[in-house]
Enzyme design. Structure first.
Site, PDB file in Angstrom:
ATOM      1  N   LYS A 220     -29.047   5.642  21.037  1.00  0.00           N
ATOM      2  CA  LYS A 220     -28.135   6.377  19.995  1.00  0.00           C
ATOM      3  C   LYS A 220     -27.403   7.424  20.898  1.00  0.00           C
ATOM      4  CE  LYS A 220     -28.943   5.123  15.540  1.00  0.00           C
ATOM      5  NZ  LYS A 220     -29.009   5.532  14.103  1.00  0.00           N
TER       6      LYS A 220
ATOM      7  N   LYS B 216     -28.640  -5.106  16.347  1.00  0.00           N
ATOM      8  CA  LYS B 216     -29.222  -5.308  15.004  1.00  0.00           C
ATOM      9  C   LYS B 216     -27.986  -4.910  13.829  1.00  0.00           C
ATOM     10  CE  LYS B 216     -30.148  -0.568  13.409  1.00  0.00           C
ATOM     11  NZ  LYS B 216     -31.098   0.201  12.523  1.00  0.00           N
TER      12      LYS B 216
ATOM     13  N   LYS C 274     -25.458  -0.018   9.890  1.00  0.00           N
ATOM     14  CA  LYS C 274     -24.243   1.116   8.904  1.00  0.00           C
ATOM     15  C   LYS C 274     -23.431   1.312   9.841  1.00  0.00           C
ATOM     16  CE  LYS C 274     -27.458   3.276   6.041  1.00  0.00           C
ATOM     17  NZ  LYS C 274     -28.778   3.829   6.745  1.00  0.00           N
TER      18      LYS C 274
HETATM   19  P1  ATP Z   1     -28.058   2.874  11.408  1.00  0.00           P
HETATM   20  O1  ATP Z   1     -27.632   1.401  11.256  1.00  0.00           O
HETATM   21  O2  ATP Z   1     -26.766   3.766  11.082  1.00  0.00           O
HETATM   22  O3  ATP Z   1     -28.895   3.159  12.597  1.00  0.00           O
HETATM   23  P2  ATP Z   1     -30.254   2.460   9.802  1.00  0.00           P
HETATM   24  O4  ATP Z   1     -29.755   1.654   8.681  1.00  0.00           O
HETATM   25  O5  ATP Z   1     -31.063   1.782  10.746  1.00  0.00           O
HETATM   26  O6  ATP Z   1     -29.027   3.226  10.183  1.00  0.00           O
HETATM   27  P3  ATP Z   1     -31.836   3.597   7.647  1.00  0.00           P
HETATM   28  O7  ATP Z   1     -31.061   3.912   6.751  1.00  0.00           O
HETATM   29  O8  ATP Z   1     -32.540   4.901   7.731  1.00  0.00           O
HETATM   30  O9  ATP Z   1     -31.133   3.627   8.995  1.00  0.00           O
HETATM   31  O10 ATP Z   1     -32.915   2.526   7.474  1.00  0.00           O
HETATM   32  C1  ATP Z   1     -33.530   2.084   6.424  1.00  0.00           C
HETATM   33  C2  ATP Z   1     -34.482   1.268   6.558  1.00  0.00           C
HETATM   34  O11 ATP Z   1     -33.734  -0.157   6.731  1.00  0.00           O
HETATM   35  C3  ATP Z   1     -35.535   1.335   7.910  1.00  0.00           C
HETATM   36  O12 ATP Z   1     -36.737   0.772   7.303  1.00  0.00           O
HETATM   37  C4  ATP Z   1     -34.975   0.350   8.849  1.00  0.00           C
HETATM   38  O13 ATP Z   1     -35.970  -0.021   9.806  1.00  0.00           O
HETATM   39  C5  ATP Z   1     -34.305  -0.683   8.004  1.00  0.00           C
HETATM   40  N1  ATP Z   1     -33.217  -1.440   8.762  1.00  0.00           N
HETATM   41  C6  ATP Z   1     -31.981  -0.686   9.132  1.00  0.00           C
HETATM   42  N2  ATP Z   1     -31.368  -1.942   9.771  1.00  0.00           N
HETATM   43  C7  ATP Z   1     -32.054  -2.892   9.541  1.00  0.00           C
HETATM   44  C8  ATP Z   1     -31.847  -4.175  10.042  1.00  0.00           C
HETATM   45  N3  ATP Z   1     -30.776  -4.653  10.851  1.00  0.00           N
HETATM   46  N4  ATP Z   1     -32.592  -5.178   9.894  1.00  0.00           N
HETATM   47  C9  ATP Z   1     -33.998  -4.974   9.243  1.00  0.00           C
HETATM   48  N5  ATP Z   1     -34.154  -3.772   8.635  1.00  0.00           N
HETATM   49  C10 ATP Z   1     -33.341  -2.723   8.931  1.00  0.00           C
END
Ligand code: ATP
Ligand code: LTN
Length: 330
Positions: free
Chosen positions: A111, A192, A195
């Site tokens: 990040k 991955k 968002k």
């Molecule tokens: P960003 O994508 O902005 O980095 P994020 O979506 O990873 O944010 P969170 O909203 O805190 O961050 O994630 C919430 C949960 O979703 C966490 O447990 C994270 O591990 C899971 N998660 C996020 N993206 C994925 C993905 N692509 N596949 C599976 N699990 C995910």
């Protein structure tokens, strides 16, 4: 009853990755565990946000979590900044973690890379996350694969604190789903699904319309060859699409391979788009109802009250062990 804690950042619309990797499991766990689920708005401040947008996203993230099936009668759903103990224990965790440990966190490396200005909070982010978890005497932390390293750090910090100051924190365990823990971007299967992805076709959001879903699935990158088979090493893009399909439609991957034997990507993508649409439809309907009702804010107020009740004595315990006076905590 064993305790579960997990958090979701209000940094944008929730993605199918958030749902399949985390929220779907939160829903399952609510039947058997004492669950605390938190909209981690302080974590969202590690990258500057528009206040108006953040305010909306905090409630909307909670609304989607409820729409996906979390029942505030069964779980404690709350907003991190409503419970000041998180910020307080976070400082204590920053003083427990070492600079070397925080420097090794891969999320920080990813990040911060290429950014002109990186906040101190982005670096100390895992200390706040450890505080979140340890404040609730948590047994289990369900997360996607990307958060495993942070939960392991929380474990290390609990063990270190306990050995320095005496038994204080429960040592938590991460639980990562066997499949679906790392849904990849539709535009680039080496990353991955996120968002905060800048590619508009990389992520499917829980709020996407049918048209948007069809368009994104149609544009999703695929691999060479036309056979629909699950081969993550040689066909990572297709393996990701098969994983999504399998989870959304609740059909095993082998069965999907059979269904699409002799057919091409066009048929496969049509079926996949339909599976995603059907999976999201009930969530979107409940989200609309939820957003109109005022029920979400009520649930968050009650959630914060319950979270405060559990976390205050844990913070007090930690402060006592450290030699801090607790004059105002009774
Ligand atoms: P960003 O994508 O902005 O980095 P994020 O979506 O990873 O944010 P969170 O909203 O805190 O961050 O994630 C919430 C949960 O979703 C966490 O447990 C994270 O591990 C899971 N998660 C996020 N993206 C994925 C993905 N692509 N596949 C599976 N699990 C995910
Ligand atoms: N860092 C997590 C969100 C998060 C979290 C937590 C997850 C903050 N605090 C405590 C589990 C437990 C992420 O997904 N980005």
């Amino acid at each position: 009853m064993k305790r579960v804690f997990s958090g979701v950042q209000p940094t944008g619309g929730l993605t199918l990755g958030n749902y399949l990797g985390a929220i779907k499991h939160f829903v399952r766990l609510q039947e058997e565990y004492d669950c605390f689920y938190c909209v981690v708005d302080l974590h969202a401040l590690t990258v500057p946000k528009d206040p108006k947008e953040l305010r909306t996203l905090i409630v909307d993230t909670a609304a989607y979590m409820m729409a996906a099936g979390l029942d505030p009668e069964k779980v404690t759903l709350f907003v991190q900044s409503d419970v000041p103990a998180h910020s307080e224990l976070s400082w204590i965790m920053e003083c427990t973690a070492t600079f070397g440990e925080l420097s090794r966190m891969t999320q920080f490396k990813e990040k911060s890379e290429g950014r002109e200005s990186v906040s101190g909070g982005l670096f100390t982010y895992p200390a706040l996350m450890a505080a979140d978890i340890l404040l609730y005497d948590t047994d289990v932390v369900p997360v996607g694969e990307d958060q495993k390293q942070h939960v392991e750090l929380a474990r290390d910090l609990a063990i270190r604190f306990n050995s320095r100051y005496g038994d204080t924190f429960k040592v938590p365990e991460p639980v990562i789903p066997k499949t679906g823990a790392r849904i990849k971007s539709l535009a680039d299967p080496s990353r991955k699904m996120s968002k905060s992805d800048t590619d508009p076709y990389g992520a499917i959001f829980l709020g996407d319309s049918e048209d948007e879903i069809v368009k994104k699935v149609r544009r999703a990158v695929t691999d060479s060859g036309r056979e629909i088979i699950y081969d993550p090493d040689n066909k990572p893009a297709l393996a990701n699409l098969l994983t999504i399909y399998s989870h959304c439609a609740d059909i095993p991957i082998e069965k999907l391979e059979e269904m699409y034997a002799g057919k091409g990507y066009a048929d496969f993508k049509k079926g996949l788009a339909e599976a995603v649409i059907q999976c999201l439809k009930p969530i979107q309907k409940r989200h609309r109802e939820m957003s109109e009702s005022g029920y979400v804010k009520e649930a968050l107020v009650e959630g914060a009250r319950k979270a405060m009740e559990v976390s205050t004595p844990v913070l007090k315990r930690a402060k006592e062990r450290l030699g801090l006076p607790n004059h105002m905590m009774g």
